[in-house]
Design a protein around this motif. Structure first.
Motif, PDB file in Angstrom:
ATOM      1  N   VAL A  85      18.249  23.662  -0.497  1.00 44.87           N
ATOM      2  CA  VAL A  85      17.349  23.829   0.633  1.00 44.87           C
ATOM      3  C   VAL A  85      17.804  23.228   1.831  1.00 44.87           C
ATOM      4  N   ARG A  86      18.007  23.771   2.913  1.00 44.75           N
ATOM      5  CA  ARG A  86      18.429  22.845   4.426  1.00 44.75           C
ATOM      6  C   ARG A  86      17.372  21.751   4.509  1.00 44.75           C
ATOM      7  N   GLY A  87      17.903  20.481   4.494  1.00 45.21           N
ATOM      8  CA  GLY A  87      16.845  19.254   4.900  1.00 45.21           C
ATOM      9  C   GLY A  87      16.166  18.810   3.811  1.00 45.21           C
ATOM     10  N   PHE A  88      16.684  19.198   2.542  1.00 45.82           N
ATOM     11  CA  PHE A  88      16.413  18.550   1.193  1.00 45.82           C
ATOM     12  C   PHE A  88      17.593  17.999   0.333  1.00 45.82           C
ATOM     13  N   VAL A  89      17.156  16.785  -0.073  1.00 46.92           N
ATOM     14  CA  VAL A  89      18.128  16.611  -1.138  1.00 46.92           C
ATOM     15  C   VAL A  89      18.307  17.292  -2.444  1.00 46.92           C
ATOM     16  N   THR A  90      19.429  17.610  -3.146  1.00 46.60           N
ATOM     17  CA  THR A  90      19.452  18.349  -4.113  1.00 46.60           C
ATOM     18  C   THR A  90      20.318  17.464  -5.351  1.00 46.60           C
ATOM     19  N   THR A  91      19.279  17.156  -6.357  1.00 47.65           N
ATOM     20  CA  THR A  91      19.983  16.474  -7.556  1.00 47.65           C
ATOM     21  C   THR A  91      20.290  16.897  -8.818  1.00 47.65           C
ATOM     22  N   HIS A  92      19.908  18.262  -9.004  1.00 51.55           N
ATOM     23  CA  HIS A  92      20.125  18.965 -10.156  1.00 51.55           C
ATOM     24  C   HIS A  92      19.572  18.345 -11.514  1.00 51.55           C
ATOM     25  N   GLY A  93      18.772  17.576 -11.306  1.00 56.45           N
ATOM     26  CA  GLY A  93      18.072  16.752 -12.403  1.00 56.45           C
ATOM     27  C   GLY A  93      18.984  15.842 -13.252  1.00 56.45           C
ATOM     28  N   SER A  94      20.198  15.535 -12.453  1.00 59.11           N
ATOM     29  CA  SER A  94      21.119  14.587 -13.251  1.00 59.11           C
ATOM     30  C   SER A  94      21.701  13.484 -12.274  1.00 59.11           C
ATOM     31  N   ARG A  95      21.723  12.371 -13.053  1.00 58.20           N
ATOM     32  CA  ARG A  95      22.398  11.286 -12.556  1.00 58.20           C
ATOM     33  C   ARG A  95      23.850  11.334 -12.617  1.00 58.20           C
ATOM     34  N   ALA A  96      24.471  12.326 -13.215  1.00 58.06           N
ATOM     35  CA  ALA A  96      25.813  12.499 -13.359  1.00 58.06           C
ATOM     36  C   ALA A  96      26.365  13.201 -11.865  1.00 58.06           C
ATOM     37  N   MET A  97      25.740  13.754 -11.249  1.00 59.63           N
ATOM     38  CA  MET A  97      25.996  14.572 -10.077  1.00 59.63           C
ATOM     39  C   MET A  97      25.664  13.893  -8.959  1.00 59.63           C
ATOM     40  N   PRO A  98      26.275  13.992  -7.676  1.00 55.44           N
ATOM     41  CA  PRO A  98      25.945  13.183  -6.401  1.00 55.44           C
ATOM     42  C   PRO A  98      24.837  13.922  -5.966  1.00 55.44           C
ATOM     43  N   HIS A  99      23.828  13.057  -5.067  1.00 57.50           N
ATOM     44  CA  HIS A  99      22.703  13.791  -4.475  1.00 57.50           C
ATOM     45  C   HIS A  99      22.707  13.679  -3.259  1.00 57.50           C
ATOM     46  N   ARG A 100      22.769  15.112  -2.706  1.00 60.30           N
ATOM     47  CA  ARG A 100      23.626  15.204  -1.352  1.00 60.30           C
ATOM     48  C   ARG A 100      22.455  15.899  -0.607  1.00 60.30           C
ATOM     49  N   LEU A 101      22.231  15.659   0.659  1.00 61.50           N
ATOM     50  CA  LEU A 101      21.386  16.438   1.673  1.00 61.50           C
ATOM     51  C   LEU A 101      21.844  17.685   1.763  1.00 61.50           C
ATOM     52  N   ALA A 102      21.286  18.799   1.748  1.00 62.85           N
ATOM     53  CA  ALA A 102      21.878  20.064   1.921  1.00 62.85           C
ATOM     54  C   ALA A 102      21.772  20.473   3.426  1.00 62.85           C
ATOM     55  N   GLN A 103      23.000  21.040   3.793  1.00 59.85           N
ATOM     56  CA  GLN A 103      22.994  21.297   5.109  1.00 59.85           C
ATOM     57  C   GLN A 103      22.794  22.829   5.129  1.00 59.85           C
ATOM     58  N   ALA A 104      22.461  23.648   4.141  1.00 56.40           N
ATOM     59  CA  ALA A 104      22.396  25.028   4.055  1.00 56.40           C
ATOM     60  C   ALA A 104      21.567  25.515   3.139  1.00 56.40           C
ATOM     61  N   ASP A 105      21.006  26.646   3.222  1.00 48.99           N
ATOM     62  CA  ASP A 105      20.307  27.141   2.121  1.00 48.99           C
ATOM     63  C   ASP A 105      21.074  27.887   1.110  1.00 48.99           C
ATOM     64  N   ASP A 106      20.730  28.026  -0.203  1.00 57.01           N
ATOM     65  CA  ASP A 106      21.055  29.046  -1.104  1.00 57.01           C
ATOM     66  C   ASP A 106      20.682  30.305  -0.812  1.00 57.01           C
ATOM     67  N   PRO A 107      21.044  31.389  -1.309  1.00 49.77           N
ATOM     68  CA  PRO A 107      20.755  32.589  -0.961  1.00 49.77           C
ATOM     69  C   PRO A 107      19.139  32.800  -1.134  1.00 49.77           C
ATOM     70  N   ILE A 108      18.515  32.460  -2.265  1.00 50.12           N
ATOM     71  CA  ILE A 108      17.207  32.789  -2.483  1.00 50.12           C
ATOM     72  C   ILE A 108      16.371  32.002  -1.573  1.00 50.12           C
ATOM     73  N   ALA A 109      16.764  30.605  -1.107  1.00 44.94           N
ATOM     74  CA  ALA A 109      15.927  29.705  -0.331  1.00 44.94           C
ATOM     75  C   ALA A 109      15.979  30.582   1.003  1.00 44.94           C
ATOM     76  N   THR A 110      17.309  31.153   1.404  1.00 42.54           N
ATOM     77  CA  THR A 110      17.108  31.752   2.542  1.00 42.54           C
ATOM     78  C   THR A 110      16.372  32.910   2.658  1.00 42.54           C
ATOM     79  N   ALA A 111      16.044  33.837   1.558  1.00 39.71           N
ATOM     80  CA  ALA A 111      15.209  34.649   1.410  1.00 39.71           C
ATOM     81  C   ALA A 111      13.706  34.142   1.685  1.00 39.71           C
ATOM     82  N   VAL A 112      13.496  33.497   1.078  1.00 35.88           N
ATOM     83  CA  VAL A 112      12.018  32.748   0.934  1.00 35.88           C
ATOM     84  C   VAL A 112      11.686  32.158   2.577  1.00 35.88           C
TER      85      VAL A 112
END
Length: 474
Positions: A85-112
């Protein structure tokens, strides 16, 4: 006006009448999130971004005719911490993935976003969304608002906890094996898993996954009422008008359906499946309500193909094997994810192909049997929600077994691609909800929400803060 009790639909209408502002609703939602850290519902919030979006919504509401406004304009909501979701960090609930600030919305976030809702934060999930509870090493677990010692379910557990506790009015979750229906049932909500390909944003995934198995993940609403679920479903469908909401508003007209009741589970060839007294009470209450509404309810003789547990687990875990982890990152995986990853890497292409074919055969067989009825009714869950930590305390193998025992009839619907909904029909003496699952024919999403409207205990006197206001009906 108070903002903690009205439904999403009531708030939407109040916004359009300019009786309340989007900014007031966003401020209230943010304050309530801050007041309930015990729920573990939110991984993060972004007050600055939410209030800026709300201010823009207020301008639009005051300069646009109500009938030209987007359907969810000004309503606060949230997204699972599995999607960008643009402007929010995505963690995937995992310490094994980088926690990045999203620059764009996934398709369902775009719809909402296009529907006008205001995202205030990201909600708690299991690691990579692979479990039916919402606990990980990134943030505190999602607790059940009716008893915070218990799980809120998963993988949309944080979302369900937030909706049940009135932190947000409703939201869109995702469901690949029960991830909308499990937490909705655990938290006394309506949860709808649309059929495969129904939601436009989901079609971008295609009809099959990279292994060739039927795509199991879909997006759908989690809400306190069937009308609110219909409002959010219509919003992400993006068509003209609000046909699902109109249908639910006429729910009393729906009569004469043939409903088959089944306790059969495709996991019972692998593990013992037992339904608690509370689950049976929920089914009995649903049967009574459906018969009173003019439907015919009967026992359904349904038998599932025995290859399901092995085939489903093989396909379910294969996705982890497609993740490119950074060097050393796998050491940060939780026990369940590590077990699934190891299984995925041990699975040969031939074995994965056989599992895909097994699921296709299962889906065809299940669909043929369900087609004998307009709706198949099952318990939503086998028992009351387990305690926080109960799954992980069993080790990864025991964890997965308990998940399949607790929600033994949800993943099969994803495999078959049918729509399904859950609704609360029974409340225990201690104030915990139990509900049923309704499996529909393809294209019957509106009908399922009509049935949820007919089924739901209409008393709003139950609180989602650990207590309950009893009435003469108890």
């Amino acid at each position: 006006m108070p903002v903690s009790e009205p439904t999403a639909l009531e708030l939407r209408d109040a916004l359009r009448r300019r009786e309340i502002t989007a900014t007031e609703l966003a401020e209230s939602a943010l304050a309530r999130v801050e007041e309930r850290p015990d729920l573990g519902a939110f991984v993060s919030v972004n007050a600055e971004l939410a209030l800026a979006d709300a201010a823009r919504a207020d301008v639009r509401i005051h300069t646009t005719a109500p009938h030209d406004l987007p359907p969810l304009i000004g309503l606060p909501t949230a997204h699972k911490d599995l999607i960008d979701v643009r402007g929010f960090v995505t963690t995937h609930g995992s310490r094994a993935m980088p926690h990045r600030l999203a620059q764009a919305d996934d398709p369902i976030a775009t719809a909402v976003r296009a529907a006008g809702a205001i995202t205030i934060g990201k909600t708690q999930v299991p690691e990579f969304g692979i479990a039916g509870y919402s606990e990980n090493a990134v943030a505190p677990p999602a607790a059940n608002p009716f008893d915070t010692s218990l799980t809120a379910g998963g993988s949309s557990g944080g979302t369900a906890a937030a909706v049940a506790a009135r932190l947000i009015p409703a939201a869109i979750g995702s469901d690949a094996g029960g991830s909308i229906r499990i937490p909705a049932a655990a938290c006394g909500l309506v949860g709808l898993k649309p059929g495969r390909g129904v939601v436009p944003a989901d079609r971008l995934r295609g009809a099959t996954d990279p292994a060739g198995a039927p795509t199991m993940g879909v997006s759908g609403p989690i809400a306190r009422t069937a009308r609110d679920a219909a409002l959010f479903l219509d919003a992400i469908l993006g068509g003209r008008g609000e046909p699902t909401l109109a249908a639910v508003n006429r729910a009393e007209e729906l009569r004469g359906l043939r409903v088959g009741v089944s306790l059969a589970s495709p996991f019972e060839e692998w593990i013992e499946i037992g339904f608690s007294a509370e689950a049976h009470a929920a089914v009995a209450a649903a049967t009574t309500a459906l018969e009173a509404a003019g439907h015919h309810v009967e026992a359904a003789a349904i038998h599932y193909e025995p290859q399901y547990p092995e085939a489903f687990t093989t396909v379910w875990t294969a996705g982890l094997g497609r993740i490119n982890f950074a060097p050393g990152a796998e050491a940060l995986l939780g026990d369940l994810a590590r077990m699934f990853l190891e299984r995925a890497r041990r699975t040969s292409p031939e074995a994965l192909g056989a599992a895909v074919e097994g699921l296709r055969s299962f889906a065809a067989s299940a669909s043929r049997q369900w087609a004998q009825y307009d709706v198949v009714l099952t318990p939503a869950l086998a028992t009351l929600p387990p305690a926080l930590g109960a799954f992980t305390a069993r080790g990864p193998e025991g964890d997965y077994r308990l998940q399949c025992q607790w929600a033994p009839q949800t993943s099969m619907v994803n495999v078959a691609g049918h729509p399904a909904a859950t609704a609360p029909t029974h409340w225990t003496a201690t104030g915990l909800p139990m509900g049923v699952q309704l499996i529909g024919r393809p294209g019957s999403e509106a009908q399922l929400l009509q049935l949820a409207e007919q089924l739901m205990d209409p008393l709003p006197a139950r609180t989602a803060s650990g207590g309950r206001a009893f009435t003469s009906r108890d």
